[in-house]
Design an enzyme around this catalytic site. Structure first.
Site, PDB file in Angstrom:
ATOM      1  N   ASP A 145       0.859  -1.191   0.000  1.00  0.00           N
ATOM      2  CA  ASP A 145       0.000   0.000   0.000  1.00  0.00           C
ATOM      3  C   ASP A 145       0.889   1.232   0.000  1.00  0.00           C
ATOM      4  OD1 ASP A 145      -2.088   1.707   0.049  1.00  0.00           O
ATOM      5  OD2 ASP A 145      -2.918   1.039   1.967  1.00  0.00           O
ATOM      6  N   ALA A 146       1.380   1.577  -1.197  1.00  0.00           N
ATOM      7  CA  ALA A 146       2.297   2.704  -1.353  1.00  0.00           C
ATOM      8  C   ALA A 146       1.665   3.884  -2.077  1.00  0.00           C
ATOM      9  CB  ALA A 146       3.549   2.255  -2.105  1.00  0.00           C
ATOM     10  N   LYS A 147       0.558   3.646  -2.779  1.00  0.00           N
ATOM     11  CA  LYS A 147      -0.201   4.693  -3.477  1.00  0.00           C
ATOM     12  C   LYS A 147       0.700   5.560  -4.345  1.00  0.00           C
ATOM     13  CE  LYS A 147      -3.947   4.870  -0.073  1.00  0.00           C
ATOM     14  NZ  LYS A 147      -3.391   3.941   0.949  1.00  0.00           N
ATOM     15  N   ARG A 148       1.493   4.920  -5.193  1.00  0.00           N
ATOM     16  CA  ARG A 148       2.389   5.654  -6.071  1.00  0.00           C
ATOM     17  C   ARG A 148       1.639   6.170  -7.296  1.00  0.00           C
ATOM     18  NH1 ARG A 148       5.079   5.608  -1.824  1.00  0.00           N
ATOM     19  NH2 ARG A 148       7.183   4.738  -1.715  1.00  0.00           N
TER      20      ARG A 148
END
Length: 279
Positions: free
Chosen positions: A98-101
């Site tokens: 869950d890095a939301k890049r």
């Protein structure tokens, strides 16, 4: 894509049939470290994370480390994240970082290589992506995911109230930005749909969203946060993914993690919660 090899979407659906359609977060909030009797350190982060691995690796269909709570410890935190992902990978448990890049060009390609590349120490089975520089700009990372039999989850209609005013705005021929995101993600899954298999480009749709986008054409997995501590339950999840329930995965973090620190209690919480998301 070689359809003789299972796509991420197929593998995730199979895990959901076996374990229940539940994604469990590894979210080492400072307050949870304290609640578990741990201090606010990288070593405590490691203890927390590996207990979660012990509890979730053979009980959860999908495990989602929240990258922010690792990277706040710098290199030491990333080392723990690498170890956590490696341990889950070793036992065959599917993961989503869950890095939301979200970026463009070579930078987006770099993010794809970092989280979805075959040789990266941070590689996960899937990655969360932010589409607000355009879904098309994510194409290089999506290509990396598909090449390496991995997946992505693109933010479409998130559960936080601040997002509603933006995500509900009409876009092009779609009645909302959220719907436009889903429709563009569906296009990436078109080849898999034609082949009769689930695609690997998924979306994030909050289970607490009042007017969720239509998902009937997506042909990819859906991650549904907002279940448990934020108030949504099985009814809301089932309503949103009613067309393809086998591809909808409720995301629960705090409601499970608060049952720690004992591994047995965490395992029981996962199994009990996952039972709510079975056929």
């Amino acid at each position: 894509m070689d359809h003789a090899t299972n796509t991420f979407g197929q593998r995730l659906a199979a895990a959901g049939r076996e374990r229940g359609r539940l994604c469990v977060g590894i979210d080492p909030h400072p307050y949870l470290l304290e609640q578990w009797g741990l201090d606010n350190s990288a070593e405590a982060l490691r203890t927390f994370s590996l207990r979660c691995v012990d509890a979730f690796a053979d009980t959860a269909a999908l495990v989602k480390p929240q990258v922010a709570f690792f990277e706040r410890f710098g290199a030491a935190g990333f080392a723990v994240l690498e170890e956590t992902l490696a341990c889950l990978r070793e036992v065959g448990c599917l993961t989503v970082a869950d890095a939301k890049r979200g970026d463009i060009g070579s930078t987006m390609e770099g993010y794809g290589d970092a989280w979805l590349g075959e040789s990266s120490p941070l590689r996960a089975d899937s990655l969360t992506l932010s589409p607000y520089l355009g879904v098309g700009a994510l194409g290089v990372a999506i290509a990396t995911a598909q090449k390496n039999n991995r997946g992505v989850f693109v933010l479409a209609a998130t559960s936080n109230p601040e997002a509603r005013a933006i995500q509900a705005v009409p876009a092009g021929t779609a009645d909302s930005i959220a719907q436009a995101v889903v429709d563009e993600c569906a296009a990436f899954n078109a080849a898999e749909k034609k082949a009769g298999v689930a695609g690997s480009v998924g979306v994030v749709v909050g289970a607490t969203v009042d007017n969720p986008p239509r998902l009937d054409s997506l042909n990819g997995p859906v991650l549904l946060p907002g279940v448990g501590a934020q108030g949504a339950g099985p009814e809301q999840v089932h309503a949103i993914v009613s067309e393809y329930p086998q591809l909808g995965f409720a995301n629960v973090s705090r409601a499970v993690l608060q049952r720690g620190p004992k591994v047995d209690d965490l395992r029981k919480a996962v199994i009990k919660t996952a039972d709510q998301f079975r056929d």
